[in-house]
Design a protein around this motif. Structure first.
Motif, PDB file in Angstrom:
ATOM      1  N   ALA A 165     -42.880   3.494  36.217  1.00 27.63           N
ATOM      2  CA  ALA A 165     -42.588   3.778  34.808  1.00 27.63           C
ATOM      3  C   ALA A 165     -43.006   5.199  34.423  1.00 27.63           C
ATOM      4  O   ALA A 165     -42.294   5.879  33.674  1.00 27.63           O
ATOM      5  CB  ALA A 165     -43.276   2.751  33.912  1.00 27.63           C
ATOM      6  N   ARG A 198     -37.032  -1.326  31.254  1.00 28.25           N
ATOM      7  CA  ARG A 198     -38.326  -1.465  31.922  1.00 28.25           C
ATOM      8  C   ARG A 198     -38.329  -2.740  32.755  1.00 28.25           C
ATOM      9  O   ARG A 198     -37.680  -3.727  32.383  1.00 28.25           O
ATOM     10  CB  ARG A 198     -39.467  -1.465  30.900  1.00 28.25           C
ATOM     11  CG  ARG A 198     -39.595  -0.123  30.161  1.00 28.25           C
ATOM     12  CD  ARG A 198     -40.806  -0.050  29.269  1.00 28.25           C
ATOM     13  NE  ARG A 198     -40.871   1.247  28.601  1.00 28.25           N
ATOM     14  CZ  ARG A 198     -41.442   2.327  29.130  1.00 28.25           C
ATOM     15  NH1 ARG A 198     -42.031   2.238  30.320  1.00 28.25           N
ATOM     16  NH2 ARG A 198     -41.453   3.477  28.470  1.00 28.25           N
ATOM     17  N   GLU A 211     -46.258  -0.734  36.364  1.00 20.55           N
ATOM     18  CA  GLU A 211     -44.973  -1.154  35.833  1.00 20.55           C
ATOM     19  C   GLU A 211     -43.879  -0.197  36.313  1.00 20.55           C
ATOM     20  O   GLU A 211     -44.163   0.931  36.722  1.00 20.55           O
ATOM     21  CB  GLU A 211     -45.007  -1.171  34.301  1.00 20.55           C
ATOM     22  CG  GLU A 211     -45.990  -2.186  33.725  1.00 20.55           C
ATOM     23  CD  GLU A 211     -45.621  -3.618  34.077  1.00 20.55           C
ATOM     24  OE1 GLU A 211     -44.498  -4.032  33.727  1.00 20.55           O
ATOM     25  OE2 GLU A 211     -46.453  -4.305  34.708  1.00 20.55           O
ATOM     26  N   SER A 212     -42.652  -0.658  36.268  1.00 22.17           N
ATOM     27  CA  SER A 212     -41.520   0.139  36.717  1.00 22.17           C
ATOM     28  C   SER A 212     -40.498   0.277  35.595  1.00 22.17           C
ATOM     29  O   SER A 212     -40.556  -0.428  34.588  1.00 22.17           O
ATOM     30  CB  SER A 212     -40.870  -0.502  37.948  1.00 22.17           C
ATOM     31  OG  SER A 212     -41.795  -0.622  39.006  1.00 22.17           O
ATOM     32  N   ALA A 213     -39.567   1.182  35.778  1.00 17.28           N
ATOM     33  CA  ALA A 213     -38.506   1.375  34.790  1.00 17.28           C
ATOM     34  C   ALA A 213     -37.302   1.999  35.486  1.00 17.28           C
ATOM     35  O   ALA A 213     -37.418   2.576  36.571  1.00 17.28           O
ATOM     36  CB  ALA A 213     -38.980   2.273  33.639  1.00 17.28           C
TER      37      ALA A 213
END
Length: 296
Positions: A165, A198, A211-213
């Motif tokens: 993220a 996200r 976290e990723s996005a």
């Protein structure tokens, strides 16, 4: 060319194949597999690819995103560095692809850290025909890979990537914000960017600690020349290595000539007392052109 409809193998089948190969995910290679079918389909939609489009996917892994891309009818060039994953992905993906729709490459996509591997380049069109990057990128290679692809003579028309993220925020930042930096400035010389969604850590295995996005970059209608990009990149590197120093101080040291630095900044209509983090990408181009004019 439409992808052959096929049942997506459930994770337990992948897991059995991985276990049989004695596979354990590598932190060094950033092996965190996206296992959520809905998210894979959403990323394929974010990529806006379809029938006959050429798509590069780096880090095929278990093939969950690959199957979503094949289902769009796109022609997929999938790159995987891990020989065990490559073999497993081939077994699962080949029955789902139409003839000529899938080409898998076992390679390190950045063979020389900042140069795209020749065996990958030879699968990409040399000119005219557009192509796209859609990938769940290993975190460790995301930044250098995106810049390397953006600097190809025939770069991707779009790059839609699932990344950490923090990186996605950098890819889509605007000047004078905390996330704006050298990576953003380089990419935004020839691309516009936006964050599309996200993705929670629970949708991966192993579960990452971050976290990723998904970020999407689209090639601008007018792209600077290769020489202009190289000159601007050199300035961006110099400025953002000392991002808290003024343009005057950094450029004077970079050029070894304070008078030339002052003249170039004036010609580019840049405040010598400001810092690089407030500059739009076009400012680096303007400065590179001003320096070129004085060199000529």
């Amino acid at each position: 060319m439409t992808g052959v409809p096929g049942r997506r193998p459930p994770w337990k089948e992948f897991r059995a194949a991985l276990d049989a190969a004695g596979f354990h995910p590598s932190k060094k290679l950033g092996q965190n597999f996206l296992l959520d079918e809905n998210t894979a389909n959403a990323i394929a939609r974010d990529g806006r690819v379809g029938e006959g489009d050429l798509v590069l996917e780096v880090g095929v892994g278990c093939g969950f995103l690959s199957t979503a891309l094949l289902a769009t009818g796109a022609r997929l060039v999938g790159v995987e560095v891990d020989r065990r994953l490559y073999a497993i992905a081939a077994d699962f993906l080949e029955p789902l692809a139409a003839p000529g729709q899938l080409g898998l490459v076992r390679a390190d996509v950045l063979a020389k850290k900042r140069a795209v591997a020749p065996e990958v380049l030879e699968r990409l069109p040399e000119a005219d025909a557009p192509w796209h990057l859609v990938s769940n990128l290993p975190y460790s290679i995301a930044s250098p890979l995106l810049v390397s692809l953006a600097r190809l003579a025939h770069p991707p028309a779009s790059m839609t990537v699932l990344v950490q993220a923090e990186v996605a925020e950098r890819l889509t930042a605007v000047p004078d914000t905390p996330a704006w930096g050298g990576l953003t400035a380089k990419l935004h010389l020839s691309y516009s960017g936006r964050l599309t969604r996200r993705v929670g850590a629970a949708l991966f295995s192993p579960r990452p600690k971050v976290e990723s996005a998904v970020a999407r970059l689209e090639l601008l209608d007018e792209r600077p020349s290769d020489a202009e990009l190289a000159a601007a990149d050199a300035l961006i590197d110099a400025f953002f290595q000392a991002r808290r120093k003024t343009l005057r101080a950094t450029l004077g040291r970079h050029l070894g000539d304070r008078d030339l630095a002052a003249a170039a900044l004036e010609a580019a209509d840049l405040d010598p007392g400001c810092r690089p983090e407030v500059l739009a990408p076009t400012a680096f181009l303007d400065l590179a052109r001003a320096l070129e004019a004085r060199a000529g």
